[in-house]
Design a protein around this motif. Structure first.
Motif, PDB file in Angstrom:
ATOM      1  N   THR A  47     -26.461 -31.867 -32.017  1.00  0.00           N
ATOM      2  CA  THR A  47     -26.273 -32.613 -33.195  1.00  0.00           C
ATOM      3  C   THR A  47     -26.960 -32.234 -34.132  1.00  0.00           C
ATOM      4  OG1 THR A  47     -26.047 -34.885 -34.038  1.00  0.00           O
ATOM      5  CG2 THR A  47     -27.987 -34.557 -32.770  1.00  0.00           C
ATOM      6  N   ASP A  48     -26.823 -32.444 -35.463  1.00  0.00           N
ATOM      7  CA  ASP A  48     -27.424 -31.930 -36.617  1.00  0.00           C
ATOM      8  C   ASP A  48     -28.085 -33.069 -37.509  1.00  0.00           C
ATOM      9  OD1 ASP A  48     -24.816 -32.044 -37.599  1.00  0.00           O
ATOM     10  OD2 ASP A  48     -25.776 -31.326 -39.404  1.00  0.00           O
ATOM     11  N   GLY A  84     -40.195 -28.820 -29.366  1.00  0.00           N
ATOM     12  CA  GLY A  84     -39.712 -28.360 -30.696  1.00  0.00           C
ATOM     13  C   GLY A  84     -40.220 -27.031 -30.899  1.00  0.00           C
ATOM     14  N   THR A  85     -39.457 -26.482 -32.110  1.00  0.00           N
ATOM     15  CA  THR A  85     -39.820 -25.048 -32.591  1.00  0.00           C
ATOM     16  C   THR A  85     -39.428 -25.300 -33.889  1.00  0.00           C
ATOM     17  OG1 THR A  85     -39.579 -22.886 -32.136  1.00  0.00           O
ATOM     18  CG2 THR A  85     -37.578 -24.026 -31.954  1.00  0.00           C
ATOM     19  N   ALA A  86     -40.120 -24.150 -34.551  1.00  0.00           N
ATOM     20  CA  ALA A  86     -39.881 -24.007 -36.167  1.00  0.00           C
ATOM     21  C   ALA A  86     -40.037 -22.511 -36.195  1.00  0.00           C
ATOM     22  CB  ALA A  86     -41.033 -24.803 -37.085  1.00  0.00           C
ATOM     23  N   VAL A 126     -32.534 -27.668 -39.354  1.00  0.00           N
ATOM     24  CA  VAL A 126     -32.761 -26.686 -40.304  1.00  0.00           C
ATOM     25  C   VAL A 126     -31.855 -26.569 -41.634  1.00  0.00           C
ATOM     26  CG1 VAL A 126     -33.457 -25.092 -38.374  1.00  0.00           C
ATOM     27  CG2 VAL A 126     -31.022 -25.140 -38.925  1.00  0.00           C
ATOM     28  N   PRO A 127     -32.244 -25.965 -42.483  1.00  0.00           N
ATOM     29  CA  PRO A 127     -31.186 -25.932 -43.590  1.00  0.00           C
ATOM     30  C   PRO A 127     -29.584 -25.273 -43.396  1.00  0.00           C
ATOM     31  CG  PRO A 127     -33.275 -24.795 -44.392  1.00  0.00           C
ATOM     32  CD  PRO A 127     -33.246 -25.181 -42.763  1.00  0.00           C
ATOM     33  N   VAL A 128     -28.549 -25.699 -44.096  1.00  0.00           N
ATOM     34  CA  VAL A 128     -27.464 -25.852 -43.466  1.00  0.00           C
ATOM     35  C   VAL A 128     -27.060 -24.186 -43.504  1.00  0.00           C
ATOM     36  CG1 VAL A 128     -25.017 -25.957 -44.475  1.00  0.00           C
ATOM     37  CG2 VAL A 128     -26.509 -27.823 -44.644  1.00  0.00           C
ATOM     38  N   GLY A 129     -27.708 -23.270 -44.449  1.00  0.00           N
ATOM     39  CA  GLY A 129     -27.584 -21.707 -44.367  1.00  0.00           C
ATOM     40  C   GLY A 129     -27.921 -21.220 -43.126  1.00  0.00           C
ATOM     41  N   ALA A 130     -28.914 -21.897 -42.512  1.00  0.00           N
ATOM     42  CA  ALA A 130     -29.492 -21.107 -41.249  1.00  0.00           C
ATOM     43  C   ALA A 130     -28.836 -21.812 -40.018  1.00  0.00           C
ATOM     44  CB  ALA A 130     -30.874 -21.667 -41.201  1.00  0.00           C
ATOM     45  N   MET A 131     -27.836 -22.689 -40.164  1.00  0.00           N
ATOM     46  CA  MET A 131     -27.185 -23.267 -39.218  1.00  0.00           C
ATOM     47  C   MET A 131     -26.405 -22.338 -37.965  1.00  0.00           C
ATOM     48  SD  MET A 131     -27.328 -26.631 -38.741  1.00  0.00           S
ATOM     49  CE  MET A 131     -27.903 -28.089 -39.692  1.00  0.00           C
ATOM     50  N   ALA A 132     -25.636 -21.301 -38.522  1.00  0.00           N
ATOM     51  CA  ALA A 132     -24.980 -20.230 -37.835  1.00  0.00           C
ATOM     52  C   ALA A 132     -25.735 -19.579 -36.852  1.00  0.00           C
ATOM     53  CB  ALA A 132     -24.055 -19.545 -38.586  1.00  0.00           C
ATOM     54  N   ALA A 133     -26.900 -18.909 -37.506  1.00  0.00           N
ATOM     55  CA  ALA A 133     -27.818 -18.070 -36.718  1.00  0.00           C
ATOM     56  C   ALA A 133     -28.298 -18.776 -35.756  1.00  0.00           C
ATOM     57  CB  ALA A 133     -28.877 -17.535 -37.682  1.00  0.00           C
TER      58      ALA A 133
END
Length: 304
Positions: free
Chosen positions: A96-97, A35-37, A73-80
């Motif tokens: 998956t998410d 895992g990571t964060a 992660v939050p949806v807004g961070a998914m692309a990055a």
């Protein structure tokens, strides 16, 4: 029992990732959990409590050699995040998410996924108002639903494997079209959260109701509004911005219903109110009968 996956990588280590890790261990479903964060503090806590077998500093390092990658992660961070991990994904891996919206996740993540991986969006319909690496528990998904929204042409064996993983974690699994998922969740989750946030905000604005009274007398319905409204602000900001069309559609319908009830109250139309409340009460009974909640006293809460 052979493991369903050899190495699982979690990007994000909050409530859902933590609960998944614990549920995977409970069922001996995977061999290794990495895992990571984004936050160094979160990574340190995850390592300290042994939430995962190994913590990495970056998402790129976490996914190396993983046959399952879970974006938490939050949806807004998914692309990055998707862009960062794409060059490091193993051939044949499943990505998956756990996002509460699906079409926006597909639009953000899909373009970055290489052809040699299986991208299967998902959404576990379970959670609490708590967040962070210490908030997870293995029973979170027991008898709850997880929705998978595989895209056209997705490998059936990969979808079946992910389905069996969720079932092994205690969940019931359904497959759904992404736009339909977003509409359903606008009804069952997104709009109710918006209403809860609004009701708590209204109470805060009403200076005729003091802070002490709001807290002291919150044993009624307001208490449950505050529980919902305590959910992670970043996550819900992204949910509403990413599922705006469906949420606005359902919010418009809610406004129409509210106006009808206002009119009935103003006119003293008790028959209308009684019929409306009887119909909505039956929906509550259906939720309990489906095993998605309890009719135990105090909603099953333990007495303090």
């Amino acid at each position: 029992m052979s493991h369903l996956y050899q190495r699982v990588a979690f990007i994000g280590l909050g409530l859902i990732a933590g609960s998944m890790a614990l549920a995977m261990r409970r069922g001996d479903l995977v061999a290794e959990i990495v895992g990571t964060a984004r936050s160094a503090e979160t990574r340190a806590i995850a390592a300290e409590i042994g939430l995962v077998d190994r913590v990495t500093d970056t998402a790129a390092d976490a996914v190396k050699g993983a046959d399952l990658v879970v974006l938490c992660v939050p949806v807004g961070a998914m692309a990055a995040v998707a862009q960062e991990i794409a060059p490091h994904l193993a051939k044949g891996a499943t990505v998956t998410d756990v996002g509460s919206v699906k079409q926006a996740v597909i639009d953000a993540v899909g373009p970055h996924m290489p052809a040699h991986v299986h991208f299967i969006p998902g959404h576990p319909l379970a959670g609490t108002e708590h967040s962070g690496p210490r908030s997870g528990f293995a029973e979170l998904f027991d008898n709850r639903w997880t929705i998978l929204t595989p895209l056209d042409g997705t490998d059936a064996a990969a979808t079946d494997r992910l389905t069996r993983l969720w079932q092994g974690m205690g969940a019931q699994v359904d497959l759904m079209d992404p736009p339909h998922h977003d509409l359903v969740l606008a009804v069952t989750s997104h709009t109710p959260h918006l209403i809860a946030y609004t009701m708590v905000g209204v109470a805060d604005d009403l200076r005729r109701v003091t802070d002490s009274e709001v807290i002291k007398y919150s044993a009624a319905g307001f208490r449950d509004f505050t529980r919902i409204a305590a959910s992670d602000p970043t996550m819900w900001r992204d949910v509403f911005l990413s599922n705006k069309e469906a949420t606005l559609e359902i919010l418009g319908r809610f406004t129409e219903e509210l106006f009808a009830l206002q009119r009935a109250i103003r006119r003293g139309d008790g028959d209308h109110l009684h019929a409306y409340f009887t119909r909505t009460r039956a929906i509550r009974r259906g939720i309990i009968d489906a095993g998605q909640d309890t009719d135990a006293p105090n909603f099953g809460r333990n007495k303090k």
